[in-house]
Design a protein around this motif. Structure first.
Motif, PDB file in Angstrom:
ATOM      1  N   LYS A 196      49.862 -12.400  84.608  1.00 36.24           N
ATOM      2  CA  LYS A 196      51.069 -11.937  84.426  1.00 36.24           C
ATOM      3  C   LYS A 196      52.265 -13.097  84.542  1.00 36.24           C
ATOM      4  O   LYS A 196      53.353 -13.190  83.824  1.00 36.24           O
ATOM      5  N   GLU A 197      52.245 -13.725  85.608  1.00 34.84           N
ATOM      6  CA  GLU A 197      53.070 -14.856  85.942  1.00 34.84           C
ATOM      7  C   GLU A 197      52.997 -16.046  84.911  1.00 34.84           C
ATOM      8  O   GLU A 197      54.371 -16.370  84.360  1.00 34.84           O
ATOM      9  N   VAL A 201      56.487 -16.932  81.925  1.00 32.81           N
ATOM     10  CA  VAL A 201      57.075 -18.335  81.853  1.00 32.81           C
ATOM     11  C   VAL A 201      56.470 -19.140  80.374  1.00 32.81           C
ATOM     12  O   VAL A 201      55.447 -18.909  80.038  1.00 32.81           O
ATOM     13  N   PRO A 202      57.494 -19.548  79.571  1.00 33.78           N
ATOM     14  CA  PRO A 202      57.358 -19.936  78.291  1.00 33.78           C
ATOM     15  C   PRO A 202      56.308 -21.261  78.489  1.00 33.78           C
ATOM     16  O   PRO A 202      56.613 -22.202  79.429  1.00 33.78           O
ATOM     17  N   GLN A 203      55.469 -21.353  77.764  1.00 33.99           N
ATOM     18  CA  GLN A 203      54.288 -22.358  77.934  1.00 33.99           C
ATOM     19  C   GLN A 203      54.807 -23.496  77.064  1.00 33.99           C
ATOM     20  O   GLN A 203      55.107 -23.255  75.880  1.00 33.99           O
ATOM     21  N   THR A 204      54.835 -24.839  77.543  1.00 32.92           N
ATOM     22  CA  THR A 204      55.212 -26.113  76.810  1.00 32.92           C
ATOM     23  C   THR A 204      53.593 -26.873  76.767  1.00 32.92           C
ATOM     24  O   THR A 204      52.945 -27.130  77.595  1.00 32.92           O
TER      25      THR A 204
END
Length: 205
Positions: A196-197, A201-204
């Protein structure tokens, strides 16, 4: 990814069909040889687990590394399978991987479709789980570390374990007893929290 309420247990699901409206998630239980994967799947599963254990024979002595697990009598040769309903909406399908190097070729197929993984670690034999961690990172599968506490395990600060395993600060580490249902369930809840965390958060790349 909406897992709202997953850590508030509802009525346990039956061993038959899934409840209407439930969501199923594939989770891997990985780790080195003898770290407790089969034990965890068996302890936490709501259904009778499927196992593919075979008796260790003298022919395997020169093939399997039995250091630290000399009393081990059986080994998984394909996979372990179990199922647990965290509540009426979320069901986890658990796939335990074989630990020995000679069965690693099976991992690619087992990882297909997995949303996340638990890597079981025996702190007496940290190196036995290095390959599992490397595979998670190679396959880009989110995972948590579960330290399976054996009777003769020594206590180590989590940060020492993190450094020894060379894992990033955002990967959760949890101590557990793979023989206990509630302890194993807590590990799976920690994994869902982690997923969930990550999803928030947008993954780069």
């Amino acid at each position: 990814m909406d897992f709202e309420g997953f850590d508030r247990p509802g009525r346990p699901s039956s061993a038959g069909a899934l409840p209407a409206g439930s969501r199923s998630v594939k989770v891997m239980i990985a780790g080195g040889f003898g770290t407790g994967k089969t034990t965890m799947v068996a302890s936490v599963s709501d259904i009778k687990p499927l196992t593919t254990e075979e008796t260790l024979t003298r022919a395997s002595i020169d093939v399997d590394d039995l250091v630290g697990v000399a009393d081990k009598q059986e080994t998984t040769v394909s996979l372990d399978f179990g199922r647990i309903g965290l509540n009426e909406q979320l069901v986890l399908y658990l796939f335990g991987t074989p630990g020995q190097e000679r069965f690693w070729f099976l991992w690619n197929g087992l990882f297909k479709g997995a949303l996340g993984a638990v890597v079981l670690v025996d702190t007496r034999r940290l190196a036995s789980s290095f390959r599992a961690i490397e595979e998670m990172e190679r396959q880009d599968v989110p995972f948590v570390i579960a330290l399976n506490v054996f009777p003769d395990s020594k206590e180590h600060p989590f940060e020492e374990i993190r450094e020894a395993l060379d894992i990033s600060p955002d990967i959760p580490i949890i101590a557990c007893d793979a023989r206990e249902k509630e302890s194993s369930r807590d590990v799976l809840i920690a994994l869902i929290h982690h997923l969930k965390e990550r999803a928030a958060v947008p993954q780069t790349r």
